[in-house]
Scaffold this motif. Sequence first.
Motif, PDB file in Angstrom:
ATOM      1  N   GLY A 191       0.722  -1.109   0.074  1.00 55.22           N
ATOM      2  CA  GLY A 191       0.078   0.196  -0.091  1.00 55.22           C
ATOM      3  C   GLY A 191       0.677   1.084   0.073  1.00 55.22           C
ATOM      4  N   THR A 192       0.314   2.218  -0.545  1.00 52.88           N
ATOM      5  CA  THR A 192       0.897   3.576  -0.504  1.00 52.88           C
ATOM      6  C   THR A 192       0.206   4.648  -0.026  1.00 52.88           C
ATOM      7  OG1 THR A 192       1.989   2.950  -2.849  1.00 52.88           O
ATOM      8  CG2 THR A 192       1.819   5.323  -1.929  1.00 52.88           C
ATOM      9  N   MET A 193       1.051   5.369   0.879  1.00 47.49           N
ATOM     10  CA  MET A 193       0.129   6.323   1.691  1.00 47.49           C
ATOM     11  C   MET A 193       0.902   7.535   1.579  1.00 47.49           C
ATOM     12  SD  MET A 193      -0.626   6.776   5.967  1.00 47.49           S
ATOM     13  CE  MET A 193       1.218   7.413   6.291  1.00 47.49           C
ATOM     14  N   ALA A 194       0.128   8.757   1.209  1.00 44.69           N
ATOM     15  CA  ALA A 194       0.862   9.991   1.237  1.00 44.69           C
ATOM     16  C   ALA A 194       0.608  11.105   2.432  1.00 44.69           C
ATOM     17  CB  ALA A 194       0.582  10.439  -0.427  1.00 44.69           C
ATOM     18  N   GLU A 195       1.455  11.711   2.734  1.00 41.04           N
ATOM     19  CA  GLU A 195       1.133  12.778   3.709  1.00 41.04           C
ATOM     20  C   GLU A 195       0.918  13.883   2.852  1.00 41.04           C
ATOM     21  OE1 GLU A 195       3.874  13.001   7.228  1.00 41.04           O
ATOM     22  OE2 GLU A 195       4.849  11.249   6.591  1.00 41.04           O
ATOM     23  N   ASP A 196      -0.030  14.866   3.704  1.00 39.21           N
ATOM     24  CA  ASP A 196      -0.474  15.929   2.995  1.00 39.21           C
ATOM     25  C   ASP A 196       0.368  17.096   3.278  1.00 39.21           C
ATOM     26  OD1 ASP A 196      -1.361  16.647   5.513  1.00 39.21           O
ATOM     27  OD2 ASP A 196      -3.451  16.378   5.104  1.00 39.21           O
ATOM     28  N   GLY A 197       1.258  17.176   4.237  1.00 38.05           N
ATOM     29  CA  GLY A 197       2.127  18.258   4.768  1.00 38.05           C
ATOM     30  C   GLY A 197       1.638  19.007   5.955  1.00 38.05           C
ATOM     31  N   ALA A 198       0.089  18.646   6.092  1.00 40.33           N
ATOM     32  CA  ALA A 198      -0.394  19.530   7.366  1.00 40.33           C
ATOM     33  C   ALA A 198      -0.771  18.420   8.519  1.00 40.33           C
ATOM     34  CB  ALA A 198      -1.809  20.130   6.678  1.00 40.33           C
ATOM     35  N   GLY A 199       0.097  17.252   8.575  1.00 39.49           N
ATOM     36  CA  GLY A 199      -0.039  16.445   9.643  1.00 39.49           C
ATOM     37  C   GLY A 199      -1.214  15.406   9.390  1.00 39.49           C
ATOM     38  N   GLY A 200      -1.622  15.496   8.178  1.00 43.02           N
ATOM     39  CA  GLY A 200      -2.400  13.898   7.831  1.00 43.02           C
ATOM     40  C   GLY A 200      -2.164  13.603   6.457  1.00 43.02           C
ATOM     41  N   GLY A 201      -2.995  12.871   6.026  1.00 44.79           N
ATOM     42  CA  GLY A 201      -2.531  12.354   4.740  1.00 44.79           C
ATOM     43  C   GLY A 201      -3.586  11.097   4.509  1.00 44.79           C
ATOM     44  N   ARG A 202      -3.397  10.167   3.384  1.00 42.91           N
ATOM     45  CA  ARG A 202      -4.224   9.324   3.041  1.00 42.91           C
ATOM     46  C   ARG A 202      -3.577   8.030   2.211  1.00 42.91           C
ATOM     47  NH1 ARG A 202      -6.524   9.796  -2.185  1.00 42.91           N
ATOM     48  NH2 ARG A 202      -8.364   8.896  -1.625  1.00 42.91           N
ATOM     49  N   PHE A 203      -4.265   7.427   2.040  1.00 46.87           N
ATOM     50  CA  PHE A 203      -3.724   5.913   1.492  1.00 46.87           C
ATOM     51  C   PHE A 203      -4.238   6.382  -0.337  1.00 46.87           C
ATOM     52  CE2 PHE A 203      -2.741   3.153   4.599  1.00 46.87           C
ATOM     53  CZ  PHE A 203      -2.132   2.408   4.374  1.00 46.87           C
ATOM     54  N   THR A 204      -3.263   5.975  -1.174  1.00 42.71           N
ATOM     55  CA  THR A 204      -3.448   6.179  -2.588  1.00 42.71           C
ATOM     56  C   THR A 204      -3.621   5.354  -3.303  1.00 42.71           C
ATOM     57  OG1 THR A 204      -1.221   6.585  -3.042  1.00 42.71           O
ATOM     58  CG2 THR A 204      -2.173   8.522  -2.488  1.00 42.71           C
ATOM     59  N   GLU A 205      -3.315   4.139  -2.918  1.00 41.25           N
ATOM     60  CA  GLU A 205      -3.463   2.813  -3.687  1.00 41.25           C
ATOM     61  C   GLU A 205      -3.083   1.595  -2.739  1.00 41.25           C
ATOM     62  OE1 GLU A 205      -2.327   1.586  -7.918  1.00 41.25           O
ATOM     63  OE2 GLU A 205      -0.561   2.094  -6.826  1.00 41.25           O
ATOM     64  N   VAL A 206      -3.795   0.608  -3.115  1.00 42.73           N
ATOM     65  CA  VAL A 206      -3.206  -0.855  -2.492  1.00 42.73           C
ATOM     66  C   VAL A 206      -3.210  -1.842  -3.633  1.00 42.73           C
ATOM     67  CG1 VAL A 206      -3.901  -2.765  -1.242  1.00 42.73           C
ATOM     68  CG2 VAL A 206      -3.920  -0.558  -0.044  1.00 42.73           C
ATOM     69  N   VAL A 207      -2.252  -2.575  -3.892  1.00 43.34           N
ATOM     70  CA  VAL A 207      -2.047  -3.447  -4.784  1.00 43.34           C
ATOM     71  C   VAL A 207      -1.713  -4.896  -4.131  1.00 43.34           C
ATOM     72  CG1 VAL A 207      -0.534  -4.472  -6.682  1.00 43.34           C
ATOM     73  CG2 VAL A 207      -0.743  -2.050  -6.260  1.00 43.34           C
ATOM     74  N   LEU A 208      -2.720  -5.873  -4.453  1.00 44.61           N
ATOM     75  CA  LEU A 208      -2.524  -7.061  -3.995  1.00 44.61           C
ATOM     76  C   LEU A 208      -1.993  -7.905  -4.985  1.00 44.61           C
ATOM     77  CD1 LEU A 208      -6.376  -7.551  -2.516  1.00 44.61           C
ATOM     78  CD2 LEU A 208      -4.221  -6.507  -1.350  1.00 44.61           C
ATOM     79  N   ARG A 209      -1.115  -9.067  -4.555  1.00 48.97           N
ATOM     80  CA  ARG A 209      -0.309  -9.662  -5.258  1.00 48.97           C
ATOM     81  C   ARG A 209      -0.722 -11.189  -5.020  1.00 48.97           C
ATOM     82  NH1 ARG A 209       2.920  -5.238  -4.805  1.00 48.97           N
ATOM     83  NH2 ARG A 209       3.180  -4.127  -6.803  1.00 48.97           N
TER      84      ARG A 209
END
Length: 158
Positions: A94-112
């Motif tokens: 999974g990829t999570m991106a921080e937003d620079g303001a103390g938060g963030g969100r997952f942007t994608e998950v890849v199941l293999r």
Amino acid sequence: MPRQHSYRTSVTWTGNTGSGTSNYRAYDRDHEVHAEGPPPLPGTADPAFRGTADRWNPEQLLLASLAQCHMLSYLALSALEGVVIVAYTDDAEGTMAEDGAGGGRFTEVVLRPRVEVASADDAERARTLHGDAHEKCFIANSVNFPVRHEPVVTVRGA
């Protein structure tokens, strides 16, 4: 008739080192997740956020939930379709991106998922069932980011 299911967990912070949250570095992120039935799950923050590597963090648990849900949906569909699965593993990412303001969100998950079928006759159907499993997965249907799957299907003994 659609059914509704309820789930309950409790989270207990165990990281008070003596002065509570008197400052950002004064406390541990350790906690326990409890539910009726299973043993407590030791949790913490990601090491990037002052957690430790020897406990589960929420980001890992989200990723694990998606991988588990896909697997369980997939195995159920396989059984109902008569596709005999003899082994299943998944190295999810999974990829999570921080937003620079103390938060963030997952942007994608890849199941293999790597699936082994008992018969070569089942290989193609085993591949296509991943799409069906994705549509049925309760957790994947609950998140607001893409959950992709890149399955590999092999035949036992081939």
